[in-house]
Design a protein around this motif. Structure first.
Motif: not given
Length: 273
Positions: A41-60
């Motif tokens: 997959e790393h040889l493709l122009p873009a990932p096949s799907r989004i793989k992202q886990k993040l923590t935001v710090l405020d409700a906005e």
């Protein structure tokens, strides 16, 4: 013998190739020991799907992120006033098909430094000097409540704290509750180890602090009861936040209502995932 050889040929031809098995929806494959499969997959122009886990710090930020990436499959989950966590699964299961749930944003309602300061000292007894220092360090959070006439302002509490700091060599005798809700403390100043001139110090029975329990959240006015004890002439003081758990519950409900009203048609569920 011929049948066994044919079976081995069939197995060899199947190595690394998907095998459809009746009754099993997912394909299977024969994988010999010591052989691994590597994704390219790393040889493709873009990932096949989004793989992202993040923590935001405020409700906005949570709202903005959800509205930017939300699809028909997106769902938001929250786990009540105790957990105080909001989790948006952008690629959640669609009713027509399962999904990988690899794209996740989380908001955990982090508490503010101010809330932590007041909660840490809640119901903890302090000597006269320590209590005065604490009040002076956090006096900016104290406010006069317009519906409670006799509650002190920040300036009143600052004056009390400085009086406590100045009068260190005094012996307290008693405390009397006055009709206006204040407490009058009677003391004698110690001069050369002897009881000197008598004096009085008035402290409020209750005061209010105005602060935000959650980072980026709404501010709340929280009542605090003044408490004291006279032990062998020395003054021990503390405060008790009134229903601090209820304040956090109200703050959580305000955040929940804010998020639910701003994420458009994305469903919000009370659940733990």
């Amino acid at each position: 013998m011929q049948q066994a050889l044919q079976h081995l040929v069939t197995l060899a031809q199947s190595l690394g190739k998907p095998i459809e098995v009746p009754g099993i929806p997912a394909p299977l494959a024969l994988v010999p020991n010591g052989v691994s499969i590597e994704s390219l997959e790393h040889l493709l122009p873009a990932p096949s799907r989004i793989k992202q886990k993040l923590t935001v710090l405020d409700a906005e930020s949570f709202i903005v992120y959800v509205n930017r990436f939300a699809t028909q499959a997106t769902a938001v989950f929250c786990n009540g006033p105790e957990g105080r966590t909001f989790t948006a699964v952008i690629d959640y299961h669609d009713p027509a098909a399962p999904a990988w749930r690899d794209h996740v944003a989380t908001y955990r309602c982090p508490t503010t430094v101010e809330w932590g300061n007041w909660k840490e000292k809640d119901r903890k007894r302090m000597d006269q000097a320590t209590f005065a220092e604490f009040i002076e360090d956090n006096v900016k959070d104290i406010t006069h409540h317009p519906e409670h006439e006799n509650t002190p302002s920040a300036a009143d509490m600052l004056e009390i704290s400085r009086t406590l700091e100045a009068k260190k060599n005094i012996t307290f005798r008693q405390g009397t509750r006055l009709d206006n809700g204040q407490v009058q403390l009677t003391y004698n100043e110690e001069i050369d180890g002897r009881a000197g001139e008598a004096g009085q110090l008035r402290i409020p029975e209750e005061f209010f602090i105005a602060l935000k329990p959650f980072l980026g959240g709404d501010a709340f006015c929280v009542p605090a009861r003044f408490r004291y004890r006279i032990q062998e002439g020395r003054l021990v003081m503390w405060y008790e936040l009134v229903r601090a758990d209820k304040v956090l519950e109200e703050a959580y409900n305000a955040v929940r209502a804010k998020i639910e009203g701003a994420i458009n048609d994305v469903p919000l569920y009370e659940a733990t995932i």
